[in-house]
Design an enzyme around this catalytic site. Sequence first.
Site, PDB file in Angstrom:
ATOM      1  N   LYS A   1       0.847  -1.202   0.000  1.00 18.42           N
ATOM      2  CA  LYS A   1       0.000   0.000   0.000  1.00 18.42           C
ATOM      3  C   LYS A   1       0.879   1.248   0.000  1.00 18.42           C
ATOM      4  O   LYS A   1       0.643   2.186  -0.764  1.00 18.42           O
ATOM      5  CB  LYS A   1      -0.929  -0.005   1.223  1.00 18.42           C
ATOM      6  CG  LYS A   1      -2.048  -1.029   1.093  1.00 18.42           C
ATOM      7  CD  LYS A   1      -2.781  -1.275   2.406  1.00 18.42           C
ATOM      8  CE  LYS A   1      -3.787  -2.417   2.230  1.00 18.42           C
ATOM      9  NZ  LYS A   1      -4.390  -2.865   3.478  1.00 18.42           N
TER      10      LYS A   1
ATOM     11  N   GLN B   1      -4.474  -1.401   9.662  1.00 22.60           N
ATOM     12  CA  GLN B   1      -4.437  -2.753   9.104  1.00 22.60           C
ATOM     13  C   GLN B   1      -5.062  -3.729  10.103  1.00 22.60           C
ATOM     14  O   GLN B   1      -4.649  -3.783  11.260  1.00 22.60           O
ATOM     15  CB  GLN B   1      -2.975  -3.136   8.802  1.00 22.60           C
ATOM     16  CG  GLN B   1      -2.807  -4.473   8.127  1.00 22.60           C
ATOM     17  CD  GLN B   1      -3.360  -4.503   6.700  1.00 22.60           C
ATOM     18  OE1 GLN B   1      -3.204  -3.562   5.932  1.00 22.60           O
ATOM     19  NE2 GLN B   1      -4.033  -5.579   6.353  1.00 22.60           N
TER      20      GLN B   1
ATOM     21  N   ASP C   1     -11.092   3.422   4.500  1.00 21.13           N
ATOM     22  CA  ASP C   1     -11.555   2.039   4.432  1.00 21.13           C
ATOM     23  C   ASP C   1     -13.084   1.980   4.395  1.00 21.13           C
ATOM     24  O   ASP C   1     -13.660   0.928   4.139  1.00 21.13           O
ATOM     25  CB  ASP C   1     -11.051   1.256   5.655  1.00 21.13           C
ATOM     26  CG  ASP C   1      -9.954   0.272   5.273  1.00 21.13           C
ATOM     27  OD1 ASP C   1      -9.897  -0.113   4.097  1.00 21.13           O
ATOM     28  OD2 ASP C   1      -9.179  -0.110   6.165  1.00 21.13           O
TER      29      ASP C   1
END
Length: 306
Positions: free
Chosen positions: A53, A97, A120
Amino acid sequence: MPALINGKTLATRLREELGQQVSRLRERHGITPGLAVILVGEDPASQVYVRNKATQACEAGMASFESRLANRVTQAELLELIKRLNRDPRVHGILVQLPLPSQVSQAQVIRAIAPDKDIDGFHPLNVGLMATGNPSLVPCTPLACLLLLKHQLGELSGRHAVVLGRSNIVGKPLASLLLREHCTVTVAHSRTDNLAALCRQADILVAAMGRPGLVRGDWIKPGATVIDVGINRVAEEGRTRLVGDVDFASASQVAGAITPVPGGVGPMTIACLLLNTLHAACRQHGVPVPDDILSRAWGDAATSPA
Ligand code: NAD
């Protein structure tokens, strides 16, 4: 043979396009979109995801901020870090994460992220906006599935989509997005009876269960479009191999189009994270979001209630 939906190629194209939009944003408005990723612990798979990422954000011209915390981090320490990132004007998107260690409440961590930096799309405010057909930040994996489907099929209206899995990060948000596209949506889960018969009715079949190779060719309606979200590590002849939830060999005999694993949904998910970061940066600075990016991610604003 069915059409292979090549997520890797599409993701490369999307990232290049995003890179151009990022350059324009910097030249015209002096804004560099910033992505902050928080990694707790030393899980090898999570480390690889986070590295990918960060690398891809930098390649697209974005700023990348990485925070690595020990597995024994306390809830208070993690929340303090999120508060700092919420206030940091260089950071437009924050990603924690998952999974998190057991002493930390995942729900509280997600709620601590400022909704406009929640790239997200897991914050309850964004979940609610999406479910009611309003513009919001949308979870990356469901968005990736939607983009792959639109690329393959164009108009999705009226098609019967069966989504296997009802998690908050894939199945449920994807069902919302497909409804917004006017699909008829069936969501199946671990307590669903006659899964195979249900799957055979699907024009669009999305598998997101974490069950290696469960969906076989005889579950698939001839010509259907199959999106395999599953990522499963299986041991085979002393080596580990990544496989999806769909048995590719038999499914590809029947499907009209299918995503491979790896190289399907995975690469598009990261590209969608960058798409969300660019969108968040534009919104935070009151800069119009480039039209094509907006329509890709958000479709026609709201679904008609009918
Ligand atoms: P999860 O464990 O949170 O949810 C799994 C869902 O599948 C549940 O709703 C469960 O009811 C359902 N399910 C389990 N077994 C079933 C069965 N036999 N029949 C019908 N339904 C069943 O998982 P998740 O986080 O949603 O992830 C699902 C899969 O997608 C995993 O393999 C994960 O690694 C993968 N994933 C991939 C990406 C990507 O970028 N490609 C992103 C997220 C998750």
